[in-house]
Design a protein around this motif. Structure first.
Motif, short mmCIF file in Angstrom:
data_model
loop_
_atom_site.label_atom_id
_atom_site.label_comp_id
_atom_site.label_asym_id
_atom_site.label_seq_id
_atom_site.Cartn_x
_atom_site.Cartn_y
_atom_site.Cartn_z
N SER A 66 -30.49 -76.50 -65.70
CA SER A 66 -30.59 -75.17 -65.07
C SER A 66 -31.25 -74.17 -66.01
O SER A 66 -32.08 -73.35 -65.60
N MET A 95 -35.00 -72.30 -65.56
CA MET A 95 -35.03 -70.84 -65.63
C MET A 95 -36.01 -70.37 -66.70
O MET A 95 -36.77 -69.42 -66.50
N ASN A 154 -25.80 -66.11 -56.08
CA ASN A 154 -26.39 -67.03 -57.05
C ASN A 154 -27.52 -66.34 -57.83
O ASN A 154 -28.55 -65.97 -57.26
N LYS A 155 -27.32 -66.14 -59.11
CA LYS A 155 -28.29 -65.41 -59.93
C LYS A 155 -29.64 -66.10 -59.96
O LYS A 155 -30.69 -65.46 -59.91
N GLN A 156 -29.65 -67.42 -60.09
CA GLN A 156 -30.92 -68.13 -60.21
C GLN A 156 -31.67 -68.19 -58.89
O GLN A 156 -32.90 -68.20 -58.88
N ALA A 157 -30.96 -68.21 -57.78
CA ALA A 157 -31.64 -68.12 -56.48
C ALA A 157 -32.29 -66.74 -56.32
O ALA A 157 -33.41 -66.62 -55.80
N SER A 174 -26.79 -65.18 -66.34
CA SER A 174 -26.78 -66.64 -66.23
C SER A 174 -26.47 -67.29 -67.57
O SER A 174 -25.70 -68.25 -67.64
N GLN A 206 -37.79 -72.44 -58.98
CA GLN A 206 -36.52 -71.80 -59.35
C GLN A 206 -35.56 -71.75 -58.17
O GLN A 206 -34.38 -72.06 -58.30
N LEU A 207 -36.06 -71.36 -57.01
CA LEU A 207 -35.21 -71.23 -55.83
C LEU A 207 -34.68 -72.58 -55.38
O LEU A 207 -33.48 -72.74 -55.11
N ALA A 255 -32.08 -73.89 -57.88
CA ALA A 255 -30.83 -73.12 -57.84
C ALA A 255 -29.97 -73.52 -56.65
O ALA A 255 -28.74 -73.59 -56.76
N ARG A 292 -28.19 -77.14 -57.13
CA ARG A 292 -27.27 -77.34 -58.26
C ARG A 292 -25.93 -76.69 -57.96
O ARG A 292 -25.87 -75.70 -57.24
N PRO A 294 -22.90 -74.18 -58.25
CA PRO A 294 -22.92 -72.80 -58.74
C PRO A 294 -22.20 -72.65 -60.06
O PRO A 294 -21.28 -73.40 -60.37
#
Length: 407
Positions: A221, A225, A283-286, A333, A393-394, A397, A400, A402
């Motif tokens: 992850s 990122m 979700n921060k990475q989404a 994150s 990235q989306l 995210a 994976r 959370p």
């Protein structure tokens, strides 16, 4: 120490970090305003100025994880004060230089390492330690917003002085403003007196910088990122460095450049606060992936259509909203994945990727302009890579598990 005293102390620490990042981020981001008059007076190619900005960003990226690794040994205050002093030296030197080498030394090799010691990873790590986990994402959004606030005054001030007097007057004014970084670093350095908060449940903090780096680079992850962060840096520094020149080439009023940068800064305050708030809920990475895709589509729209004052201001407003919202999302994150002890260093590793992208955006944009006489291929590459990075990235995210949420 009483709870009320602790809250007051935390407030001053956050204010100090906010002022420091406000000065550091927005003064350097407005340097593109001086590219045309500086290169003309010193008889330099555009690529030499952009090389200095590229070196600045590369040095920032390289020094940031080093500064983060030194924090457990010498503390945040010493690191931030060093950055503030180097930043001031860089601006003073740039305001009096008469050679291309001076531009490289002061804009690149002074301000770059200074940003590594006083930039986003350090100030956000300071703020992360000062507040509870439940409030952390919003406070990180506030710190990121503070990084934009400086543009509201620095860009118009720099453009007005450059037009009314000369570019040296504008940079001298920036140096005067940068003096505020020293007391801000001292106040934010109060964080050194506080214990490090416990990591999130299920997170084991590494015992050394080396083990922390290995832990981060073996986390899929984090790696995704960091790779997407490369494209983020490439897009943003391309705009801050080359948008003023593009506006002037298109025959629009040069003051529009300062207006655009100020709008980016103003709307970035709203965007940073929004994404800081949103990062505490989703979700921060989404959210990061959605930012990268949206930015790329807006970039494509602006450069495909002939620019006008209205379209430029609309473009700057939308891009501003999407600008530094990535800051609280990345910082949050990292804190969720690895805890706070090595946050500054691990976030610095991710930011190194961002700054390699910044190097590419600043120097590559100038090189392609000198080679082709326009920015067409540069913006096309920025849009294409941005869409790829955002989709990557989306997708990653959403597939994976959370990260643990703060209590």
């Amino acid at each position: 120490m009483t709870s009320r005293t602790e809250r007051r102390d935390a407030m001053w620490i956050v204010i100090g970090a906010a002022v420091l990042i406000s000065m550091a981020m927005r003064l350097r981001q407005s340097l593109g305003l001086f590219m045309q008059p500086l290169t003309q007076e010193l008889n330099l190619p555009v690529a030499q100025f952009t090389l200095a900005i590229a070196i600045q960003n590369l040095a920032w990226g390289v020094f940031q994880p080093v500064a983060g690794a030194l924090v457990p040994r010498i503390g945040f205050r010493a690191i931030m004060l060093l950055g503030a002093v180097m930043y001031l030296i860089g601006l003073i030197g740039l305001s009096v230089t008469t050679t291309g080498l001076g531009v490289l030394i002061f804009a690149g090799f002074c301000i770059g390492p200074a940003m590594g010691c006083a930039g986003t990873a350090i100030t956000m790590s300071v703020a992360s330690r000062a507040v509870s986990a439940a409030r952390r994402s919003l406070i990180l959004g506030i710190i990121s917003a503070a990084g934009s606030a400086g543009t509201l005054y620095s860009a118009p001030l720099g453009q007005w002085l450059s037009t009314s007097i000369d570019w040296r007057a504008g940079i001298t004014a920036f140096a005067i403003l940068a003096c505020l970084m020293i007391p801000a670093a001292w106040i934010a350095g109060r964080i050194d007196r506080r214990p490090i908060p416990a990591p999130p449940q299920g997170v084991t903090e590494a015992l050394s910088a080396r083990l922390a780096a290995i832990q981060a680079l073996s986390n899929p992850s984090f790696v995704v990122m960091a790779l997407a962060y490369f494209v983020c840096g490439m897009q943003l520094i391309f705009l801050t460095t080359h948008l003023p020149a593009y506006i002037e080439i298109c025959g629009l009023d040069p003051m529009l450049s300062a207006t655009a940068l100020a709008l980016i800064g103003g709307f970035n305050i709203l965007g940073s606060l929004f994404f800081g708030w949103a990062g505490g809920r989703w979700n921060k990475q989404a959210l990061l992936g959605m930012i990268y895709i949206s930015r790329s589509l807006v970039l494509a729209w602006y450069f495909i259509t002939p620019p006008t004052p209205g379209s430029t201001m609309l473009f700057a407003s939308i891009m501003g909203f999407l600008w530094l919202g990535v800051g609280p999302l990345v910082a949050g994150s990292v804190a969720e994945m690895f805890g706070l002890r090595w946050q500054a260093m691990i976030q610095g590793i991710a930011f190194m990727s961002h700054q390699f992208g910044s190097f590419t955006g600043a120097f590559g944009g100038g090189y392609l302009f000198d080679l082709l006489g326009n920015y067409t291929l540069a913006w096309q590459l920025g849009v294409g890579l941005g869409l790829i990075a955002g989709a990557m990235q989306l997708t990653f995210a959403l597939t994976r598990p959370p990260a643990p949420r703060p209590a």
